[in-house]
Design an enzyme around this catalytic site. Sequence first.
Site, PDB file in Angstrom:
ATOM      1  N   ARG A   1      13.401  50.852  62.262  1.00 15.38           N
ATOM      2  CA  ARG A   1      14.206  52.057  62.499  1.00 15.38           C
ATOM      3  C   ARG A   1      13.833  52.585  63.875  1.00 15.38           C
ATOM      4  NH1 ARG A   1      16.719  56.181  63.584  1.00 15.38           N
ATOM      5  NH2 ARG A   1      17.602  57.664  62.065  1.00 15.38           N
TER       6      ARG A   1
ATOM      7  N   GLU B   1      26.710  56.423  61.417  1.00 12.49           N
ATOM      8  CA  GLU B   1      26.753  55.405  60.365  1.00 12.49           C
ATOM      9  C   GLU B   1      27.944  54.476  60.603  1.00 12.49           C
ATOM     10  OE1 GLU B   1      24.408  55.170  57.612  1.00 12.49           O
ATOM     11  OE2 GLU B   1      23.451  56.351  59.186  1.00 12.49           O
TER      12      GLU B   1
ATOM     13  N   ARG C   1      11.019  51.219  56.200  1.00 15.39           N
ATOM     14  CA  ARG C   1      11.304  50.660  57.522  1.00 15.39           C
ATOM     15  C   ARG C   1      10.201  51.095  58.486  1.00 15.39           C
ATOM     16  NH1 ARG C   1      17.245  53.058  58.338  1.00 15.39           N
ATOM     17  NH2 ARG C   1      16.003  54.896  57.823  1.00 15.39           N
TER      18      ARG C   1
END
Length: 340
Positions: free
Chosen positions: A225, A233, A267
């Site tokens: 990330r 998104e 992540r």
Amino acid sequence: MGNALRFLYGQCCKPTTAGDSESLGHHGVSAATVGVSALAHDLFHFEITSQVPEGLSKHVVSSKKAQANWYRKLLEAWRAAKPPPKTPEEAARLVIETLKRHQKADVEGLLAFYGLPLPHTLDQLTAGAPTSLPEGVQYEFQTFPVDSRAIADGDGMTVYVSTTDPRESSCVPIGVRLAVVQRSQARAEKNYTEANAIYEKIKESGYRILNQNNEETLARRYPIRLRGIDAPENEMPYGKEAKEELTKIVQGKCLRVLVYGEDQYDRYVADVYCNGKFVQELMLKKGFAWHYAAYDQRPELARWEKEARDKRVGLWASSNPEKPWEWKKKNNKEKGQMRR
């Protein structure tokens, strides 16, 4: 044979530690960047095999015979350099000087193949020199080339790291090591059904076996990330464009990753560098990400976002773009109501 170049290649590819302050460059990233390492690796390989890298012909105009002549000259120049190139700028200058009588298209193609600065940008590059890695970095690693299919969206991707890295080699579970041996034995016996089943277990453990230069290498999977930014998104306006931009930046490239920690989705939250360039900076300046100020207060991120806003590039071409975190909050709430 090749001891001198093997030493140079080893120096370029050697992982950097937080205490290795003398080799640090812009944003605290080691000056021994991936492009330099790749060139050193290919010169070492050429010394042994007299073979130029696969794929180079797509970037240049001359024949493979001519390419071999370049590598022969570059090999001699690299050996003679004291000290050898350690930064992209130094490596680019060595290539340009060594091949200055060759076609411009070939020289620029070769530089582009390794992600090294082109002649017209070389004089524009600057380099800061912090004395240590940024505060909060837990560790760093260098990845294998990134597969475009591993780009999740504009701020997330999956990368793979060789387990030959000293930090990684000590962490490979015994079960995975045994599975690698069992898979190799099954393949030798041409029992591919069993080999494939064993490989699925390896993947379930977070590892892959990647083929690099006709050699199989066990690699660890890292979902990343990008720290300090939030891209639209995929389902949002400009989400597709943000993913495409990140893909364009990193696909096929090896990355240097500085890990700060893990998020709630397991992540690895990280700063990522591609050929010496800070990926978050590129995404912000292109207008394909917001500065995620709630989690990262670095002023440079805010400045880069403002530059894109002022130029109205990327998502800032819209008069009132929706913030990704607000969009996610709203959609998660709607999904929760639907489940009830």
